[in-house]
Design a protein around this motif. Structure first.
Motif, PDB file in Angstrom:
ATOM      1  N   GLU A 235     -27.478 -16.801 -22.501  1.00  0.00           N
ATOM      2  CA  GLU A 235     -28.917 -17.012 -22.347  1.00  0.00           C
ATOM      3  C   GLU A 235     -29.188 -18.249 -21.504  1.00  0.00           C
ATOM      4  O   GLU A 235     -30.047 -18.231 -20.620  1.00  0.00           O
ATOM      5  N   ARG A 236     -28.445 -19.318 -21.757  1.00  0.00           N
ATOM      6  CA  ARG A 236     -28.615 -20.547 -20.973  1.00  0.00           C
ATOM      7  C   ARG A 236     -28.300 -20.282 -19.504  1.00  0.00           C
ATOM      8  O   ARG A 236     -29.026 -20.726 -18.611  1.00  0.00           O
ATOM      9  N   ALA A 237     -27.233 -19.530 -19.236  1.00  0.00           N
ATOM     10  CA  ALA A 237     -26.879 -19.197 -17.854  1.00  0.00           C
ATOM     11  C   ALA A 237     -27.984 -18.390 -17.195  1.00  0.00           C
ATOM     12  O   ALA A 237     -28.299 -18.598 -16.018  1.00  0.00           O
ATOM     13  N   ALA A 238     -28.599 -17.469 -17.942  1.00  0.00           N
ATOM     14  CA  ALA A 238     -29.688 -16.661 -17.387  1.00  0.00           C
ATOM     15  C   ALA A 238     -30.890 -17.531 -17.051  1.00  0.00           C
ATOM     16  O   ALA A 238     -31.501 -17.386 -15.986  1.00  0.00           O
ATOM     17  N   VAL A 239     -31.247 -18.432 -17.942  1.00  0.00           N
ATOM     18  CA  VAL A 239     -32.372 -19.335 -17.694  1.00  0.00           C
ATOM     19  C   VAL A 239     -32.080 -20.210 -16.483  1.00  0.00           C
ATOM     20  O   VAL A 239     -32.925 -20.385 -15.596  1.00  0.00           O
ATOM     21  N   GLN A 240     -30.867 -20.757 -16.411  1.00  0.00           N
ATOM     22  CA  GLN A 240     -30.512 -21.619 -15.284  1.00  0.00           C
ATOM     23  C   GLN A 240     -30.524 -20.850 -13.965  1.00  0.00           C
ATOM     24  O   GLN A 240     -30.997 -21.360 -12.946  1.00  0.00           O
ATOM     25  N   ALA A 241     -30.017 -19.613 -13.971  1.00  0.00           N
ATOM     26  CA  ALA A 241     -30.012 -18.808 -12.744  1.00  0.00           C
ATOM     27  C   ALA A 241     -31.442 -18.510 -12.304  1.00  0.00           C
ATOM     28  O   ALA A 241     -31.764 -18.560 -11.115  1.00  0.00           O
ATOM     29  N   TYR A 242     -32.306 -18.204 -13.254  1.00  0.00           N
ATOM     30  CA  TYR A 242     -33.700 -17.921 -12.930  1.00  0.00           C
ATOM     31  C   TYR A 242     -34.375 -19.166 -12.352  1.00  0.00           C
ATOM     32  O   TYR A 242     -35.111 -19.071 -11.363  1.00  0.00           O
ATOM     33  N   LEU A 243     -34.106 -20.315 -12.944  1.00  0.00           N
ATOM     34  CA  LEU A 243     -34.707 -21.549 -12.428  1.00  0.00           C
ATOM     35  C   LEU A 243     -34.187 -21.866 -11.026  1.00  0.00           C
ATOM     36  O   LEU A 243     -34.954 -22.314 -10.166  1.00  0.00           O
ATOM     37  N   ARG A 244     -32.896 -21.611 -10.761  1.00  0.00           N
ATOM     38  CA  ARG A 244     -32.375 -21.802  -9.402  1.00  0.00           C
ATOM     39  C   ARG A 244     -33.082 -20.857  -8.437  1.00  0.00           C
ATOM     40  O   ARG A 244     -33.415 -21.234  -7.309  1.00  0.00           O
ATOM     41  N   LEU A 245     -33.334 -19.624  -8.873  1.00  0.00           N
ATOM     42  CA  LEU A 245     -34.058 -18.668  -8.042  1.00  0.00           C
ATOM     43  C   LEU A 245     -35.462 -19.189  -7.739  1.00  0.00           C
ATOM     44  O   LEU A 245     -35.912 -19.165  -6.591  1.00  0.00           O
ATOM     45  N   LEU A 246     -36.157 -19.685  -8.750  1.00  0.00           N
ATOM     46  CA  LEU A 246     -37.498 -20.237  -8.534  1.00  0.00           C
ATOM     47  C   LEU A 246     -37.479 -21.413  -7.569  1.00  0.00           C
ATOM     48  O   LEU A 246     -38.330 -21.514  -6.684  1.00  0.00           O
TER      49      LEU A 246
ATOM     50  N   LEU B  70     -29.903 -21.661 -27.624  1.00  0.00           N
ATOM     51  CA  LEU B  70     -29.518 -20.606 -26.690  1.00  0.00           C
ATOM     52  C   LEU B  70     -28.025 -20.348 -26.749  1.00  0.00           C
ATOM     53  O   LEU B  70     -27.232 -21.269 -26.932  1.00  0.00           O
ATOM     54  N   THR B  71     -27.672 -19.085 -26.544  1.00  0.00           N
ATOM     55  CA  THR B  71     -26.267 -18.761 -26.355  1.00  0.00           C
ATOM     56  C   THR B  71     -25.884 -19.215 -24.944  1.00  0.00           C
ATOM     57  O   THR B  71     -26.755 -19.501 -24.110  1.00  0.00           O
ATOM     58  N   ASP B  72     -24.596 -19.283 -24.677  1.00  0.00           N
ATOM     59  CA  ASP B  72     -24.152 -19.657 -23.334  1.00  0.00           C
ATOM     60  C   ASP B  72     -24.704 -18.692 -22.284  1.00  0.00           C
ATOM     61  O   ASP B  72     -25.100 -19.104 -21.195  1.00  0.00           O
TER      62      ASP B  72
ATOM     63  N   ASP C  60     -25.733 -10.120 -18.279  1.00  0.00           N
ATOM     64  CA  ASP C  60     -24.718 -10.668 -19.171  1.00  0.00           C
ATOM     65  C   ASP C  60     -25.316 -11.168 -20.481  1.00  0.00           C
ATOM     66  O   ASP C  60     -24.674 -11.114 -21.525  1.00  0.00           O
ATOM     67  N   ALA C  61     -26.541 -11.671 -20.418  1.00  0.00           N
ATOM     68  CA  ALA C  61     -27.214 -12.189 -21.612  1.00  0.00           C
ATOM     69  C   ALA C  61     -27.938 -11.094 -22.387  1.00  0.00           C
ATOM     70  O   ALA C  61     -28.535 -11.373 -23.424  1.00  0.00           O
TER      71      ALA C  61
ATOM     72  N   ARG D 169     -39.946 -15.826 -23.151  1.00  0.00           N
ATOM     73  CA  ARG D 169     -40.054 -16.667 -24.346  1.00  0.00           C
ATOM     74  C   ARG D 169     -39.006 -17.776 -24.289  1.00  0.00           C
ATOM     75  O   ARG D 169     -39.284 -18.934 -24.571  1.00  0.00           O
ATOM     76  N   LEU D 170     -37.767 -17.426 -23.893  1.00  0.00           N
ATOM     77  CA  LEU D 170     -36.718 -18.438 -23.747  1.00  0.00           C
ATOM     78  C   LEU D 170     -37.103 -19.478 -22.701  1.00  0.00           C
ATOM     79  O   LEU D 170     -36.902 -20.676 -22.892  1.00  0.00           O
ATOM     80  N   LEU D 171     -37.653 -19.021 -21.572  1.00  0.00           N
ATOM     81  CA  LEU D 171     -38.089 -19.959 -20.535  1.00  0.00           C
ATOM     82  C   LEU D 171     -39.176 -20.887 -21.063  1.00  0.00           C
ATOM     83  O   LEU D 171     -39.142 -22.094 -20.832  1.00  0.00           O
TER      84      LEU D 171
END
Length: 75
Positions: free
Chosen positions: A10-21, A6-8, A54-55, A66-68
């Motif tokens: 993409e990783r930030a997007a995945v982490q933000a989504y997981l925090r939302l969940l 992952l790019t930085d 941003d991603a 797919r990234l998730l």
């Protein structure tokens, strides 16, 4: 299975989504006889929206999920 780096952003997007969940799950978990909030704090939603944009993943749900999927814990 291929490994995706992952790019930085993409990783930030995945982490933000997981925090939302996790925020939503925490709001909905609890005793069934207690009222549950229906709103997620605006800052949590804004963080996820900003990270997705941003991603370059805003409006590209297939790529994002797919990234998730590639990052889910294996059991």
């Amino acid at each position: 299975m291929p490994t995706t780096v992952l790019t930085d952003r993409e990783r930030a997007a995945v982490q933000a989504y997981l925090r939302l969940l996790h925020t939503v799950r925490a709001a909905l978990d609890g005793p069934p006889d207690k009222p549950r909030p229906v709103a997620v704090p605006p800052a949590v939603l804004a963080e996820a929206d900003r990270a997705l944009a941003d991603a370059g993943l805003a409006g590209n749900e297939g790529e994002f999920f797919r990234l998730l999927h590639d990052r889910r814990p294996r059991s």
